[in-house]
Enzyme design. Structure first.
Site, PDB file in Angstrom:
ATOM      1  N   LEU A 346       0.835  -1.201   0.000  1.00 39.35           N
ATOM      2  CA  LEU A 346       0.000   0.000   0.000  1.00 39.35           C
ATOM      3  C   LEU A 346       0.869   1.250   0.000  1.00 39.35           C
ATOM      4  O   LEU A 346       0.494   2.280  -0.521  1.00 39.35           O
ATOM      5  CB  LEU A 346      -0.891   0.018   1.238  1.00 39.35           C
ATOM      6  CG  LEU A 346      -2.043  -0.987   1.254  1.00 39.35           C
ATOM      7  CD1 LEU A 346      -2.717  -0.979   2.615  1.00 39.35           C
ATOM      8  CD2 LEU A 346      -3.054  -0.646   0.171  1.00 39.35           C
ATOM      9  N   GLY A 349       6.738   3.970   4.110  1.00 33.93           N
ATOM     10  CA  GLY A 349       6.998   5.220   4.809  1.00 33.93           C
ATOM     11  C   GLY A 349       8.222   5.091   5.671  1.00 33.93           C
ATOM     12  O   GLY A 349       8.988   4.139   5.561  1.00 33.93           O
ATOM     13  N   GLY A 350       8.374   6.061   6.520  1.00 35.35           N
ATOM     14  CA  GLY A 350       9.543   6.107   7.370  1.00 35.35           C
ATOM     15  C   GLY A 350       9.645   4.917   8.308  1.00 35.35           C
ATOM     16  O   GLY A 350      10.731   4.447   8.588  1.00 35.35           O
ATOM     17  N   PHE A 351       8.513   4.423   8.728  1.00 34.13           N
ATOM     18  CA  PHE A 351       8.565   3.339   9.703  1.00 34.13           C
ATOM     19  C   PHE A 351       8.619   1.969   9.049  1.00 34.13           C
ATOM     20  O   PHE A 351       8.858   0.979   9.694  1.00 34.13           O
ATOM     21  CB  PHE A 351       7.363   3.405  10.641  1.00 34.13           C
ATOM     22  CG  PHE A 351       7.454   4.541  11.594  1.00 34.13           C
ATOM     23  CD1 PHE A 351       8.438   4.555  12.561  1.00 34.13           C
ATOM     24  CD2 PHE A 351       6.573   5.599  11.529  1.00 34.13           C
ATOM     25  CE1 PHE A 351       8.533   5.602  13.453  1.00 34.13           C
ATOM     26  CE2 PHE A 351       6.666   6.648  12.416  1.00 34.13           C
ATOM     27  CZ  PHE A 351       7.648   6.665  13.383  1.00 34.13           C
ATOM     28  N   GLY A 352       8.330   1.919   7.798  1.00 36.83           N
ATOM     29  CA  GLY A 352       8.355   0.622   7.137  1.00 36.83           C
ATOM     30  C   GLY A 352       7.316   0.568   6.044  1.00 36.83           C
ATOM     31  O   GLY A 352       6.742   1.582   5.653  1.00 36.83           O
ATOM     32  N   ARG A 353       7.095  -0.641   5.565  1.00 36.54           N
ATOM     33  CA  ARG A 353       6.168  -0.812   4.455  1.00 36.54           C
ATOM     34  C   ARG A 353       4.810  -1.254   4.969  1.00 36.54           C
ATOM     35  O   ARG A 353       4.714  -1.956   5.970  1.00 36.54           O
ATOM     36  CB  ARG A 353       6.715  -1.869   3.500  1.00 36.54           C
ATOM     37  CG  ARG A 353       7.969  -1.391   2.816  1.00 36.54           C
ATOM     38  CD  ARG A 353       8.721  -2.535   2.181  1.00 36.54           C
ATOM     39  NE  ARG A 353       9.488  -2.012   1.060  1.00 36.54           N
ATOM     40  CZ  ARG A 353       9.256  -2.332  -0.206  1.00 36.54           C
ATOM     41  NH1 ARG A 353       8.332  -3.205  -0.506  1.00 36.54           N
ATOM     42  NH2 ARG A 353       9.969  -1.790  -1.162  1.00 36.54           N
ATOM     43  N   VAL A 354       3.793  -0.877   4.239  1.00 36.65           N
ATOM     44  CA  VAL A 354       2.440  -1.262   4.625  1.00 36.65           C
ATOM     45  C   VAL A 354       1.845  -2.122   3.516  1.00 36.65           C
ATOM     46  O   VAL A 354       1.892  -1.757   2.346  1.00 36.65           O
ATOM     47  CB  VAL A 354       1.550  -0.029   4.849  1.00 36.65           C
ATOM     48  CG1 VAL A 354       0.195  -0.459   5.391  1.00 36.65           C
ATOM     49  CG2 VAL A 354       2.215   0.935   5.802  1.00 36.65           C
ATOM     50  N   ASP A 465       3.344  12.190  15.254  1.00 36.17           N
ATOM     51  CA  ASP A 465       3.515  12.297  13.805  1.00 36.17           C
ATOM     52  C   ASP A 465       2.186  12.574  13.110  1.00 36.17           C
ATOM     53  O   ASP A 465       1.814  11.903  12.160  1.00 36.17           O
ATOM     54  CB  ASP A 465       4.170  11.026  13.252  1.00 36.17           C
ATOM     55  CG  ASP A 465       4.904  11.288  11.942  1.00 36.17           C
ATOM     56  OD1 ASP A 465       5.104  12.474  11.599  1.00 36.17           O
ATOM     57  OD2 ASP A 465       5.281  10.308  11.268  1.00 36.17           O
TER      58      ASP A 465
END
Ligand SMILES: *[C@@H]1O[C@H](CO)[C@@H](O)[C@H](O)[C@H]1NC(C)=O
Ligand SMILES: *[C@@H]1O[C@H](CO)[C@@H](O)[C@H](O)[C@H]1NC(C)=O
Ligand SMILES: *[C@@H]1O[C@H](CO)[C@@H](O)[C@H](O)[C@H]1NC(C)=O
Ligand SMILES: *[C@@H]1O[C@H](CO)[C@@H](O)[C@H](O)[C@H]1NC(C)=O
Ligand SMILES: *[C@@H]1O[C@H](CO)[C@@H](O)[C@H](O)[C@H]1NC(C)=O
Length: 665
Positions: A346, A349-354, A465
């Protein structure tokens, strides 16, 4: 009394038995044969006449001399004997040396020689009638000296090796002779029968597997009475020459004046499996092939199992058990997201993939956030927080369903929001944009959810955030805050001594950047930026814009200071907006963006302003400059840049932080 009778009976029986001597050795372990030369009994019970020593003889005799006639001039008794032997060449291309079954003077002839004399005679004694030897030779060499017929024959020898009768090794089936090799290394069976009345000796040979042929190979009409002594030794002889071979006898049965008992194949010792010729094709090809195939199967099975195990391995510690329902199995998530395939992605981002996924059981749609993390330190506290956040329930929060943990990965499972994130509808000439009413609903929804996080729950949850890309639209178009609490991961997971700023440039409150301490007030600061971006359809910092328009807040402020704040509104809205609401949103955006936290409203106040239940305080240039909007804003911005270069050097979280920040650009 009873005992005594029994002993007497046994004694009588023994006496009767000694009259017609009879013995059967299925293997020689207990035979106590008298051995001569290099002959020996192997631990398996094989009689090995010769071993791999050159020019040696080997002889083995029945332990006691046997009376073969009643007097020196009397007729010899009838007898019958059978034995199983094997002659094993050292290698298949070489020959064996043969062996004999012999009736000799007690103890055998002295001075007997090895090859070619079978350990039976020597060059002077060979052929001398005073030898008193009758033998059956299994000869695998053609020796011209003895007029041998071929190199694979059976002969009857009287006092010498020039056979009285010899024939090629073979056995009858009907009237047909089947040749076979004596020295193949395979067991062969020999029957020697002497009829004392008919004065005839018969010799029969056959491969052991064939059984006794009905017709003997050699039938020799001859009276042996004068050839042999009254008392004889009975046994086997063999010898090696300049090459070696091994001659074995596996079993032996004998009876005077009767038929020898048949040997029991199941009781015979096994030949040692040595020499390439003894290996069957099965052993040579089959066994290794089967072994390799089985090994491959087993290894691939184990490998598959291990890989599968590793593939779906997850970390589950005791303390997590209490989070039972919130704990997902990796396999579940793996299957739901089709193996985290790119098609299911989907966003990143900064934290990882969705990834988007469908849970197999409930058919519920989920979004799985896959986060790489460095340390497991603090994970417990973080998971506890995540799980407790799973209990957060607000119509403007994306429901957090649970989590899963692997060695370097953490998965957060959320409800899937079919309409994606808000930023898609705002920035970069979107295909679909949102009308003012919907934008205002989203703003109010996000504000109420943030209020819930800050004040409406048992503990204060700082989001850290807030930004348009973290606001997701559900199927009804409601804005929902996603990703809450995620930033805490980096607090928990890293050294508390070092400060890590997590957030997105343009949304970061300056005091948060300076101290590293996120507060509800820093969330309000970010919410201010969010208000402006929703109303203006622009990012807080447009990197492409000319310098003076760099910061959205300054740009809005400049319109406000000119009394034309409505000029800042997103042109995509056209005329479709409510002036009062836009006015409130823009001014509130400026208010929340004040650098001095003393002047920033709380989220509770923000909600009230948005609802219109409390009027927004009148903004004055003084307030804004005192609170440091204009001048300090650019100072603050310098701070951001400074901070950025500062945490460039930090290991661990810095890359994530940077990517988060750059994402916001
Ligand atoms: C053969 O047998 C003799 C007597 O048992 C033994 O001394 C010798 O070492 C053996 N030789 C081989 C090569 O096994
Ligand atoms: C045995 O036969 C030999 C000659 O054939 C004869 O000289 C001898 O006397 C005989 N002995 C007996 C005990 O009959
Ligand atoms: C040959 O054999 C005879 C009879 O067994 C024996 O008396 C003689 O000593 C042997 N000769 C040699 C040289 O060993
Ligand atoms: C046969 O052997 C005996 C005894 O060993 C000996 O006296 C005799 O001369 C030998 N006969 C021949 C023909 O060698
Ligand atoms: C058996 O062997 C003999 C002698 O070597 C030979 O003459 C004969 O032809 C062979 N018979 C068969 C069936 O091989």
């Amino acid at each position: 009394m009873m005992c005594l009778k029994l002993i007497v009976l046994v004694a009588i029986f023994a006496a009767g038995a000694s009259g017609d001597l009879e013995f059967t050795f299925n293997g020689f372990r207990s035979a106590n044969l008298s051995l001569d030369g290099i002959a020996e009994i192997t631990p398996d019970g094989l009689l090995r006449l010769t071993n791999e020593t050159m020019l040696q003889k080997g002889r083995a005799f029945y332990p006691m001399p046997i009376t073969f006639k009643n007097s020196p001039n009397a007729s010899a008794f009838s007898f019958s004997t059978t034995f199983v032997c094997a002659m094993v060449p050292q290698n298949p291309s070489l020959f064996t040396h043969g062996l004999t079954f012999a009736i000799t003077p007690p103890g055998g002839l002295p001075g007997a020689l090895p090859y070619p004399y079978f350990g039976l005679f020597n060059d002077t004694s060979d052929g001398n009638s005073s030898n008193h030897v009758v033998a059956v030779e299994l000869d695998t060499l053609q020796n011209r000296e003895f007029d041998d017929i071929d190199n694979n024959h059976v002969g009857i020898d009287i006092n010498g090796l020039r056979s009285a009768l010899a024939k090629s090794a073979g056995y009858y089936q009907g009237n047909q002779v089947h040749n076979f090799s004596l020295g193949s290394g395979k067991p062969i069976q020999v029957w020697v029968e002497y009829d004392g009345r008919a004065k005839q000796m018969n010799v029969t040979v056959a491969p052991f597997s064939v059984g006794k042929p009905s017709k003997p190979l050699l039938s020799f009409p001859h009276d042996i009475s004068l050839d042999i002594l009254e008392t004889v030794s009975l046994g086997f002889t063999s010898a090696t020459g300049s090459t070696v071979s091994t001659q074995y006898v596996l079993g032996w049965s004998f009876k005077l004046n009767g038929v020898a008992q048949e040997l029991d194949p199941s009781k015979l010792p096994k030949l040692p499996r040595v020499g390439p010729k003894r290996k069957s094709r099965f052993l040579v090809i089959g066994v290794p092939l089967i072994s390799i195939v089985s090994l491959v199967i087993v290894l691939s099975g184990v490998g598959y199992y291990v890989l599968r195990k590793r593939k779906f391995a997850e970390l589950l510690e005791d303390w997590e058990l209490e989070y039972g329902p919130h704990r997902f199995h990796y396999k579940e998530l793996y299957l739901a997201t089709k193996g985290f395939s790119e098609k299911q992605l989907l966003g990143a981002g900064g934290f990882g993939r969705v990834y988007r996924g469908v849970l197999p059981n409930s058919q519920g749609e989920i979004a799985v956030k896959k986060i790489y993390h460095q340390s497991t330190q603090g994970m417990k506290a973080f998971i506890a927080e995540v799980v407790s956040m799973g209990r957060l329930c607000h119509r403007n929060l994306v429901p957090l369903l649970g989590y899963c943990r692997r060695k370097r990965e953490l998965f957060l499972v959320y409800d899937y929001m079919p309409n994606g994130s808000l930023d898609k509808y705002l920035f970069d000439n979107p295909v679909h944009t949102l009308g003012w009413n919907q934008r205002f609903e989203v703003i109010k929804g996000v504000a109420s959810a943030l209020f819930y996080l800050h004040e409406g729950w048992e503990q204060i949850v700082v989001h850290r955030d807030i930004k348009a890309s973290n606001i997701l639209l559900d199927s009804e178009g409601n804005g929902r805050i996603g990703d809450f609490g995620l930033a805490r991961l980096y607090d928990h997971g890293t050294d508390p001594q070092t400060t890590h700023i997590v957030g997105t440039l343009g949304y970061l409150a300056p005091e948060y950047v300076r101290t590293g301490k996120a507060t509800t007030s820093s969330d309000v600061f970010a919410f201010g930026a969010f208000l402006l971006e929703v109303a203006c359809g622009r990012r807080p910092i447009e990197s492409k814009a000319p310098n003076e328009d760099l910061a959205l807040v300054e740009w809005v402020f400049s319109w406000w200071s000119r009394g034309e704040i409505l000029e800042a509104i997103d042109p995509k809205l056209g005329k479709d907006y409510v002036i009062e609401e836009v006015d409130i949103v823009l001014k509130l955006g400026l208010l929340c963006s004040l650098l001095d936290i003393e002047f920033r409203p709380s989220i509770r106040q923000v909600v009230r302003y948005l609802e219109g239940s409390v009027a927004l305080p009148e903004l004055s240039l003084l307030t804004l400059s005192t609170a440091g909007l204009i001048v300090s804003r650019s100072e603050g911005f310098d701070d951001f840049v400074l901070s950025l270069s500062n945490f460039e050097g930090n290991s661990g979280c810095s890359s994530i932080t940077n990517s988060t920040i750059s994402e916001g650009r």
